[in-house]
Scaffold this motif. Structure first.
Motif, mmCIF file in Angstrom:
data_model
loop_
_atom_site.group_PDB
_atom_site.id
_atom_site.type_symbol
_atom_site.label_atom_id
_atom_site.label_comp_id
_atom_site.label_asym_id
_atom_site.label_seq_id
_atom_site.Cartn_x
_atom_site.Cartn_y
_atom_site.Cartn_z
ATOM 1 N N ASP A 68 0.832 -1.205 0.000
ATOM 2 C CA ASP A 68 0.000 0.000 0.000
ATOM 3 C C ASP A 68 0.868 1.256 0.000
ATOM 4 O O ASP A 68 0.452 2.311 -0.493
ATOM 5 N N THR A 69 2.074 1.133 0.588
ATOM 6 C CA THR A 69 2.943 2.292 0.780
ATOM 7 C C THR A 69 4.374 1.955 0.383
ATOM 8 O O THR A 69 4.864 0.858 0.674
ATOM 9 N N LEU A 70 5.030 2.899 -0.262
ATOM 10 C CA LEU A 70 6.462 2.822 -0.543
ATOM 11 C C LEU A 70 7.161 3.914 0.269
ATOM 12 O O LEU A 70 6.837 5.098 0.131
ATOM 13 N N ILE A 71 8.095 3.520 1.127
ATOM 14 C CA ILE A 71 8.897 4.477 1.893
ATOM 15 C C ILE A 71 10.307 4.498 1.313
ATOM 16 O O ILE A 71 10.925 3.445 1.133
ATOM 17 N N VAL A 72 10.794 5.697 1.048
ATOM 18 C CA VAL A 72 12.168 5.870 0.559
ATOM 19 C C VAL A 72 12.927 6.666 1.609
ATOM 20 O O VAL A 72 12.602 7.830 1.871
ATOM 21 N N THR A 73 13.942 6.051 2.206
ATOM 22 C CA THR A 73 14.679 6.726 3.279
ATOM 23 C C THR A 73 15.831 7.564 2.701
ATOM 24 O O THR A 73 16.993 7.385 3.054
ATOM 25 N N GLY A 74 15.480 8.463 1.825
ATOM 26 C CA GLY A 74 16.436 9.447 1.339
ATOM 27 C C GLY A 74 17.075 9.147 0.001
ATOM 28 O O GLY A 74 17.166 8.008 -0.440
ATOM 29 N N ASP A 75 17.498 10.226 -0.651
ATOM 30 C CA ASP A 75 18.158 10.190 -1.963
ATOM 31 C C ASP A 75 17.324 9.435 -2.996
ATOM 32 O O ASP A 75 17.809 8.577 -3.729
ATOM 33 N N MET A 76 16.047 9.801 -3.042
ATOM 34 C CA MET A 76 15.170 9.248 -4.073
ATOM 35 C C MET A 76 15.574 9.799 -5.438
ATOM 36 O O MET A 76 15.616 9.074 -6.432
ATOM 37 N N PHE A 77 15.877 11.099 -5.463
ATOM 38 C CA PHE A 77 16.341 11.753 -6.683
ATOM 39 C C PHE A 77 17.785 12.191 -6.489
ATOM 40 O O PHE A 77 18.187 12.564 -5.391
ATOM 41 N N HIS A 78 18.557 12.163 -7.564
ATOM 42 C CA HIS A 78 19.969 12.506 -7.427
ATOM 43 C C HIS A 78 20.182 14.015 -7.381
ATOM 44 O O HIS A 78 20.992 14.502 -6.620
ATOM 45 N N ASN A 79 19.481 14.742 -8.208
ATOM 46 C CA ASN A 79 19.567 16.204 -8.182
ATOM 47 C C ASN A 79 18.283 16.809 -8.716
ATOM 48 O O ASN A 79 17.322 16.952 -7.983
ATOM 49 N N ASN A 80 18.264 17.130 -10.007
ATOM 50 C CA ASN A 80 17.119 17.824 -10.591
ATOM 51 C C ASN A 80 16.295 16.888 -11.475
ATOM 52 O O ASN A 80 16.692 15.762 -11.781
ATOM 53 N N ILE A 81 15.144 17.382 -11.880
ATOM 54 C CA ILE A 81 14.333 16.658 -12.846
ATOM 55 C C ILE A 81 15.083 16.620 -14.176
ATOM 56 O O ILE A 81 15.521 17.638 -14.688
ATOM 57 N N ASN A 82 15.255 15.413 -14.726
ATOM 58 C CA ASN A 82 15.920 15.262 -16.025
ATOM 59 C C ASN A 82 15.274 14.098 -16.772
ATOM 60 O O ASN A 82 14.198 13.635 -16.388
ATOM 61 N N SER A 83 15.915 13.619 -17.816
ATOM 62 C CA SER A 83 15.308 12.576 -18.644
ATOM 63 C C SER A 83 15.057 11.293 -17.860
ATOM 64 O O SER A 83 14.060 10.599 -18.078
ATOM 65 N N ASP A 84 15.954 10.948 -16.933
ATOM 66 C CA ASP A 84 15.728 9.767 -16.093
ATOM 67 C C ASP A 84 14.500 9.960 -15.204
ATOM 68 O O ASP A 84 13.697 9.036 -15.017
ATOM 69 N N ALA A 85 14.359 11.154 -14.647
ATOM 70 C CA ALA A 85 13.215 11.439 -13.779
ATOM 71 C C ALA A 85 11.904 11.357 -14.557
ATOM 72 O O ALA A 85 10.870 10.993 -13.996
ATOM 73 N N ASN A 86 11.951 11.687 -15.841
ATOM 74 C CA ASN A 86 10.748 11.572 -16.661
ATOM 75 C C ASN A 86 10.272 10.122 -16.724
ATOM 76 O O ASN A 86 9.074 9.848 -16.762
ATOM 77 N N GLY A 87 11.235 9.189 -16.729
ATOM 78 C CA GLY A 87 10.865 7.777 -16.711
ATOM 79 C C GLY A 87 10.141 7.408 -15.430
ATOM 80 O O GLY A 87 9.197 6.610 -15.440
ATOM 81 N N PHE A 88 10.559 8.008 -14.318
ATOM 82 C CA PHE A 88 9.874 7.747 -13.053
ATOM 83 C C PHE A 88 8.468 8.332 -13.061
ATOM 84 O O PHE A 88 7.558 7.766 -12.451
ATOM 85 N N MET A 89 8.282 9.456 -13.731
ATOM 86 C CA MET A 89 6.937 10.039 -13.828
ATOM 87 C C MET A 89 5.955 9.050 -14.445
ATOM 88 O O MET A 89 4.826 8.889 -13.967
ATOM 89 N N HIS A 90 6.377 8.368 -15.497
ATOM 90 C CA HIS A 90 5.520 7.358 -16.130
ATOM 91 C C HIS A 90 5.281 6.189 -15.175
ATOM 92 O O HIS A 90 4.180 5.638 -15.112
ATOM 93 N N TRP A 91 6.313 5.813 -14.425
ATOM 94 C CA TRP A 91 6.167 4.736 -13.450
ATOM 95 C C TRP A 91 5.156 5.132 -12.377
ATOM 96 O O TRP A 91 4.309 4.331 -11.984
ATOM 97 N N ARG A 92 5.227 6.374 -11.926
ATOM 98 C CA ARG A 92 4.319 6.852 -10.882
ATOM 99 C C ARG A 92 2.876 6.831 -11.367
ATOM 100 O O ARG A 92 1.955 6.490 -10.604
ATOM 101 N N GLN A 93 2.639 7.171 -12.603
ATOM 102 C CA GLN A 93 1.301 7.135 -13.175
ATOM 103 C C GLN A 93 0.764 5.703 -13.220
ATOM 104 O O GLN A 93 -0.426 5.470 -13.019
ATOM 105 N N ARG A 94 1.663 4.764 -13.453
ATOM 106 C CA ARG A 94 1.260 3.353 -13.512
ATOM 107 C C ARG A 94 0.790 2.856 -12.147
ATOM 108 O O ARG A 94 -0.117 2.020 -12.049
ATOM 109 N N PHE A 95 1.409 3.366 -11.079
ATOM 110 C CA PHE A 95 1.048 2.956 -9.725
ATOM 111 C C PHE A 95 0.486 4.159 -8.965
ATOM 112 O O PHE A 95 0.951 4.510 -7.866
ATOM 113 N N ALA A 96 -0.522 4.743 -9.540
ATOM 114 C CA ALA A 96 -1.085 5.988 -9.005
ATOM 115 C C ALA A 96 -1.718 5.794 -7.625
ATOM 116 O O ALA A 96 -1.814 6.747 -6.838
ATOM 117 N N ASN A 97 -2.180 4.579 -7.309
ATOM 118 C CA ASN A 97 -2.828 4.338 -6.020
ATOM 119 C C ASN A 97 -1.831 4.049 -4.903
ATOM 120 O O ASN A 97 -2.221 3.934 -3.736
#
Length: 213
Positions: A68-97
């Motif tokens: 039900d929950t994903l906990i990330v204990t830090g450093d989820m992102f390395h710095n800024n939004i970039n092309s790799d982060a865009n891939g995570f955006m699509h992943w987040r939409q897939r698991f929107a709940n």
């Protein structure tokens, strides 16, 4: 591997994650989304496959444990939004709940609106869920909570009979805190000094192996 920690059952996955069944929580650290793109921008050729592999492993964990929950204990992102982060955006939409909680690490420097757009609940310092404290780096002074941390990217050396040695990422469980291995495969390893009673769980290609200090 299933272990008991402070009276709670935890499942240690060879995919560098902990599952807390009673809370239906998947716990990871140091995902470092955007790190490979950050290096490419600096002229260091790191394949985008690194980021894709991490997200594929995270997807597999979603289907294995159905948290039900994903906990990330830090450093989820390395710095800024970039092309790799865009891939995570699509992943987040897939698991929107899925509820995603981030306890900020030293690399988590996105703007508040970036986290809001990804529907990520952010905690600046720590999250307390008895008997655990989720925090990026282990506190200097222990208290009644058992800290579950990341940041260090722990590793362990296993010695063979012929004096050969192999390094593996590991879970570390000490008297007052646990350290989760970096989830991203694009990270180094820090070999920890062991104290009597410490437990290391080496992550080999086949399974998680318990090693006593």
């Amino acid at each position: 591997m299933i272990i008991d920690c402070k009276g709670e059952q935890l499942i240690l996955s060879k995919e560098r994650a902990i599952y807390w069944p009673v809370k239906k929580m998947l716990i990871i650290s140091d995902l470092h989304i955007g790190k490979s793109a950050h290096f490419r921008k600096s002229g260091i050729q790191v394949p985008n496959l690194v980021n894709q592999t991490d997200l594929q492993r995270l997807t597999a964990l979603m289907f294995e444990f159905n948290p039900d929950t994903l906990i990330v204990t830090g450093d989820m992102f390395h710095n800024n939004i970039n092309s790799d982060a865009n891939g995570f955006m699509h992943w987040r939409q897939r698991f929107a709940n899925l509820k995603v909680i981030l306890i900020k690490g030293n690399h988590d420097t996105l703007k508040n609106e970036d986290y809001e757009a990804l529907d990520i609940e952010v905690h600046q310092k720590e999250l307390l869920l008895w008997p655990f404290r989720f925090i990026h780096d282990r506190p200097v002074e222990p208290d009644e909570y058992y800290s579950i941390t990341g940041h260090i990217h722990p590793g362990v050396i296993i010695y063979g009979k012929a004096k050969q040695q192999l390094k593996f990422p590991c879970f570390y469980f000490g008297k007052h805190c646990a350290i989760i291995p970096a989830f991203s495969v694009f990270t180094g390893l820090k070999i920890l000094d062991a104290e009597q009673g410490d437990c290391f769980y080496a992550i080999t290609p086949a399974k998680v192996i318990a090693i006593k200090a």
